[in-house]
Design a protein around this motif. Structure first.
Motif: not given
Length: 344
Positions: A284-308
């Motif tokens: 679970g911790a490993a999957i959580g790490a992958v999810l966290l990194i993926t969130i940080n990579r995908t949200l800018p692609l979706l146009g989400v500002p850094q604050f959000w």
């Protein structure tokens, strides 16, 4: 005779399926897959670009190791805020050896980094498991102490990629059977630690300590020794992450890995490791790490500002903690009901 046998098998598979679908790891994995699909629909190059899949596997590798290190300690109802500083010191040691002694075999460089991490983990272990100081206070102090040692050792210098030998740089970007080498190493560590935590008696005893430290002592479990070993293991894994960091990025300075301590806690909690100890898995911790990194990579692609972006991660962590607390209360009510029925 055949029909009941088939029915029993069907029920067994249904039971397994129900456990999988209701597990925190499966829920986090589903969120991860959905996030990747949304990002790919918006930007097909995210997954199907030249290095899309490779980056998806390679980028989280270092945080996966730190999340595993953190999970081992969190399960014992402790915390290690010094993992990123341990990574930094180990990365600087690995970079120094590789750049100063280019003929040294890479396994020896890795062993030196792991040894450095284990040594720093031992410092935490002595203060927490033997002296009895609170883990939060100790590791907050060693976070700054280890980083200060790194700053003094580096003395304002940076080890650049041009200082590293070619085999060291190629290792950081190399592949095994088409998969990034660093990802394969991270996966191997996850498998080994998950096996130990799930199938070895001492690994199961770590869960018992985290669930109820007082009861663990009454049961005669070697709590101090196991917590000691948990912090040493956490430091050793963070030391390995430091070696991989130096190989991955080539350049190392005194701030290597800075800020990853909180990311490691966030990844473990997102993956279902209870901040109160006693539950969760390394997977679970490993999957959580992958999810966290993926969130940080995908949200800018979706146009989400850094604050959000930061707000989304924060909301997920708070939600995970609340969910853990609710599940804990639900388990406590069930146990109470079982005891009352047995007394009747």
């Amino acid at each position: 005779m055949t029909v009941p046998a088939r029915t029993d098998r069907a029920r067994a598979w249904q039971s397994v399926g129900a456990r999988v679908l209701t597990s925190r790891e499966a829920a986090v994995a589903i969120v991860l897959v959905l996030l990747i699909l949304v990002a790919t629909v918006q930007r097909p190059g995210f997954l199907f670009g030249d290095d899309g899949i490779r980056d998806l596997l390679l980028t989280p590798a270092i945080l996966v190791l730190l999340a595993v290190a953190q999970a081992v300690v969190l399960i014992t109802r402790n915390i290690d805020l010094s993992v990123a500083s341990t990574l930094g010191l180990s990365a600087w040691l690995a970079g120094t050896i590789a750049s100063s002694l280019p003929g040294v075999p890479l396994p020896l460089v890795a062993l030196a980094a792991v040894g450095m991490g284990a040594l720093l983990g031992t410092v935490n272990a002595v203060l927490i498991a033997l002296v009895g100081a609170p883990a939060l206070v100790v590791t907050l102090g060693t976070l700054y102490a280890f980083r200060g040692i790194n700053v003094m050792w580096a003395d304002g210098k940076t080890i650049s990629a041009s200082d590293m030998p070619a085999d060291f740089r190629s290792f950081g970007v190399g592949s095994i059977f088409g998969l990034p080498t660093l990802s394969v190493i991270a996966l191997a560590i996850v498998v080994v630690v998950a096996w130990y935590m799930g199938y070895r008696q001492s690994g199961r005893e770590l869960y018992a300590i985290g669930s109820d430290p007082s009861a663990a002592v009454l049961l005669g479990l070697p709590s101090r020794r196991l917590v000691f070993l948990a912090f040493v293991a956490s430091g050793a894994i963070a030391g390995l992450a430091g070696f991989l960091y130096a190989a991955r990025y080539g350049a190392v300075d005194s701030q290597a890995g800075s800020g990853l301590e909180l990311s490691s806690v966030a990844a473990a909690v997102l993956g279902g490791v209870a901040i109160f100890g006693g539950s969760g898995t390394v997977w679970g911790a490993a999957i959580g790490a992958v999810l966290l990194i993926t969130i940080n990579r995908t949200l800018p692609l979706l146009g989400v500002p850094q604050f959000w972006q930061q707000a989304v991660v924060g909301a997920l962590i708070i939600g995970a903690i609340i969910l853990d607390r609710l599940l804990s209360l639900q388990r406590a009510r069930k146990l109470s009901a079982i005891r009352e029925n047995n007394n009747d």
